[in-house]
Design an enzyme around this catalytic site. Structure first.
Site, mmCIF file in Angstrom:
data_model
loop_
_atom_site.group_PDB
_atom_site.id
_atom_site.type_symbol
_atom_site.label_atom_id
_atom_site.label_comp_id
_atom_site.label_asym_id
_atom_site.label_seq_id
_atom_site.Cartn_x
_atom_site.Cartn_y
_atom_site.Cartn_z
ATOM 1 N N GLU A 83 108.123 -2.250 9.475
ATOM 2 C CA GLU A 83 107.524 -1.061 10.093
ATOM 3 C C GLU A 83 107.335 -1.250 11.596
ATOM 4 O O GLU A 83 106.709 -2.229 12.021
ATOM 5 C CB GLU A 83 106.161 -0.804 9.414
ATOM 6 N N LYS A 259 95.417 0.009 3.942
ATOM 7 C CA LYS A 259 96.854 -0.276 4.043
ATOM 8 C C LYS A 259 97.158 -0.785 5.464
ATOM 9 O O LYS A 259 97.965 -1.691 5.657
ATOM 10 C CB LYS A 259 97.660 0.990 3.727
ATOM 11 N N ASP A 275 102.367 -15.062 -1.843
ATOM 12 C CA ASP A 275 102.503 -14.058 -2.900
ATOM 13 C C ASP A 275 101.738 -12.809 -2.448
ATOM 14 O O ASP A 275 100.522 -12.701 -2.645
ATOM 15 C CB ASP A 275 101.918 -14.629 -4.206
ATOM 16 N N HIS A 373 104.165 5.548 18.630
ATOM 17 C CA HIS A 373 105.433 5.388 17.909
ATOM 18 C C HIS A 373 106.583 5.913 18.754
ATOM 19 O O HIS A 373 107.635 5.299 18.843
ATOM 20 C CB HIS A 373 105.390 6.193 16.590
HETATM 21 P P1 NAD Z 1 103.269 -24.889 -7.048
HETATM 22 O O1 NAD Z 1 103.500 -24.616 -8.466
HETATM 23 O O2 NAD Z 1 104.455 -25.258 -6.213
HETATM 24 O O3 NAD Z 1 102.161 -26.026 -6.977
HETATM 25 C C1 NAD Z 1 101.706 -26.614 -5.797
HETATM 26 C C2 NAD Z 1 102.031 -28.078 -5.834
HETATM 27 O O4 NAD Z 1 101.627 -28.708 -4.639
HETATM 28 C C3 NAD Z 1 101.327 -28.798 -6.960
HETATM 29 O O5 NAD Z 1 102.278 -29.509 -7.690
HETATM 30 C C4 NAD Z 1 100.373 -29.771 -6.259
HETATM 31 O O6 NAD Z 1 100.203 -30.913 -7.000
HETATM 32 C C5 NAD Z 1 101.094 -29.991 -4.953
HETATM 33 N N1 NAD Z 1 100.288 -30.377 -3.779
HETATM 34 C C6 NAD Z 1 100.659 -31.254 -2.835
HETATM 35 N N2 NAD Z 1 99.736 -31.329 -1.868
HETATM 36 C C7 NAD Z 1 98.754 -30.498 -2.199
HETATM 37 C C8 NAD Z 1 97.537 -30.118 -1.567
HETATM 38 N N3 NAD Z 1 97.139 -30.626 -0.401
HETATM 39 N N4 NAD Z 1 96.772 -29.183 -2.165
HETATM 40 C C9 NAD Z 1 97.149 -28.613 -3.333
HETATM 41 N N5 NAD Z 1 98.309 -28.932 -3.989
HETATM 42 C C10 NAD Z 1 99.099 -29.864 -3.405
HETATM 43 O O7 NAD Z 1 102.582 -23.665 -6.314
HETATM 44 P P2 NAD Z 1 101.320 -22.808 -6.760
HETATM 45 O O8 NAD Z 1 100.483 -22.672 -5.539
HETATM 46 O O9 NAD Z 1 100.692 -23.331 -8.011
HETATM 47 O O10 NAD Z 1 101.966 -21.439 -7.167
HETATM 48 C C11 NAD Z 1 102.375 -20.484 -6.232
HETATM 49 C C12 NAD Z 1 103.489 -19.667 -6.833
HETATM 50 O O11 NAD Z 1 103.157 -19.230 -8.127
HETATM 51 C C13 NAD Z 1 103.737 -18.426 -6.031
HETATM 52 O O12 NAD Z 1 105.129 -18.343 -5.778
HETATM 53 C C14 NAD Z 1 103.310 -17.309 -6.968
HETATM 54 O O13 NAD Z 1 104.073 -16.152 -6.733
HETATM 55 C C15 NAD Z 1 103.533 -17.878 -8.315
HETATM 56 N N6 NAD Z 1 102.740 -17.364 -9.437
HETATM 57 C C16 NAD Z 1 101.780 -16.410 -9.295
HETATM 58 C C17 NAD Z 1 101.051 -15.975 -10.387
HETATM 59 C C18 NAD Z 1 99.975 -14.935 -10.177
HETATM 60 O O14 NAD Z 1 99.677 -14.605 -9.063
HETATM 61 N N7 NAD Z 1 99.357 -14.394 -11.213
HETATM 62 C C19 NAD Z 1 101.287 -16.526 -11.635
HETATM 63 C C20 NAD Z 1 102.257 -17.522 -11.749
HETATM 64 C C21 NAD Z 1 102.969 -17.950 -10.660
#
Ligand code: NAD
Length: 417
Positions: A83, A259, A275, A373
């Protein structure tokens, strides 16, 4: 410390802008190459591993908002958005906020909430879970060595009963310190891991075991003072407060107002690989926390008549995990921001939302947003006609005065200069 108030950044060439960004953020040649390549950051192979049925990738503009000072530190802010006017508005809002010291922002630690739905339980289920909370937390924490080593991980367990058309349900909530990640996956993993134990303890049946995106334990609060004169004087300050009151008391206006806040916050979310759906869902629920959907920001004036803006939102973001470490442009954008924790990123995203909100309601309460704009549009046309930066202002001004904004007119005016 680098200064983010970069004069006339918008008039510079792409190369000049990139040089400024590279020097501000100490980018390597490799990182600069990632920004310079017009491939949008990910290869098809990567895309094919990220989603199902992939057929390609999709690019959006990446721009830089200038002038931000947040908690005393200067930031230039990468924003990914389609946008027009948003990046200019954020930069302008930050410029005015800067006069009074910029944005003061605080962020809660990063606690995620996991929910387990428990059915067919007896009356002592809550007591039974409370008695076994240590065992449950221990089991949850056995699922993440990384968080446990950092002293983070599952910290608390709580229970609530909800009434539904199918009767009462027990909801067990797990509070997890997820450190610098969004933490969605570890939250889901822990919830699934502890549910057999919860069934055993309560003699009930667990159904859903999932993260709540209503991240009310990750609240970010931003505040900025906008100097009365820079805002446009007392009348403009008062009109902005009236504009806020409209949003705070009418859902049709509030949704558009919020928004606008998301225009700022989500652009940074996009740039850093967050996300965005989770952020928006949580923000909208938070806007309705009083039972009525209201403005997420609040606007008032201080004793000297300066405009005071505050913004409070739940923000679940990470600088590790998700695509933050996979998408090369997101990685470079996080480096440009120079944030060292998820909380710091959340502070930046909230300040950007507030800056954006200020500029939007200021424009609405004064000249309306179409003028801005159209000026931007005229500027693009002048550049497209071949005008050099020194010629653009004159052409834009003439087109606006004549109310004739077109590429042909821009070309004619350029010939006359
Ligand atoms: P991820 O699964 O990659 O986990 C993060 C990793 O980072 C972990 O393995 C952790 O051990 C590691 N890590 C290393 N250093 C760290 C630190 N300093 N602090 C914390 N962790 C550390 O990522 P995530 O954050 O669990 O998941 C994010 C993704 O999940 C997004 O892409 C999201 O879209 C998706 N997701 C969202 C939903 C929802 O919003 N309802 C549900 C499922 C998945």
């Amino acid at each position: 410390m680098p200064d983010s108030s970069i004069s006339r950044f918008f008039e510079k060439s792409r190369k000049e802008r990139l040089d400024i960004v590279a020097s501000f953020a100490s980018l390597s040649d490799e990182e600069l190459d990632i920004l310079q390549s017009d491939k949008g950051g990910i290869s098809f192979d990567k895309a094919d591993k990220m989603v199902e049925n992939a057929i390609g990738t999709f690019s959006l503009p990446l721009g830089i908002a200038t002038n931000f000072k947040i908690n005393g530190k200067d930031y230039i802010i990468p924003m990914v958005i389609e946008e027009p006017s948003v990046i200019a508005a954020a930069s302008k809002g930050a410029k005015t906020a800067r006069i009074k010291g910029g944005f003061e922002v605080t962020a809660d630690e990063s606690y995620s909430i996991g929910q387990i739905q428990v059915l067919d339980v007896g009356t002592s289920a809550i007591q039974q879970i409370n008695n076994s909370s240590n065992e449950i937390l221990q089991l949850a924490n056995s699922k993440s060595n990384t968080l446990s080593k950092m002293g983070k991980g599952a910290k608390e367990i709580s229970c609530k009963e909800i009434d539904t058309p199918s009767g009462k349900m027990l909801i067990v909530e797990l509070l997890i310190d997820v450190g610098d990640a969004m933490g969605a996956n570890i939250t889901n993993t822990m919830c699934e891991a502890i549910s057999p134990l919860i069934e055993k303890i309560t003699d009930g049946r667990t159904l859903l075991r999932i993260l709540s995106n209503y991240s009310t334990r990750r609240i970010v609060k931003a505040k900025a003072v906008f100097e009365k004169e820079a805002v446009g004087g007392e009348k403009v300050v008062d009109n902005i407060i009236l504009a806020f009151e409209f949003a705070d008391n009418d859902v049709y206006r509030a949704v558009t107002h919020n928004k606008g806040i998301m225009n700022g916050t989500i652009s940074v979310a996009n740039a850093t690989g967050q996300d965005s759906r989770a952020i928006e869902a949580a923000a909208n629920a938070y806007a309705a926390k009083s039972g009525k959907y209201r403005s997420l920001s609040k606007w008032s004036k201080d004793d000297d008549g300066n405009l005071v803006g505050t913004l409070e939102i739940p923000l679940s973001v990470g600088i590790v995990g998700g695509i933050a470490n996979v998408h090369p442009v997101a990685k470079v954008c996080t480096k440009i921001l120079g944030v060292s924790s998820a909380q710091e990123l959340a502070c930046v995203m909230t300040a950007t939302g507030l800056a954006q909100n200020y500029s939007a309601i200021r424009a609405l309460a004064t000249e309306g947003i179409q003028k801005g704009h159209m000026r931007l549009h005229a500027r693009n046309l002048a550049a497209a006609a071949g005008a050099i930066p020194e010629q653009i202002d004159e052409i834009v001004q003439k087109m606006i005065e004549e109310k004739k904004i077109s590429l042909d007119r821009a070309k004619e005016l350029l010939e006359q200069i």
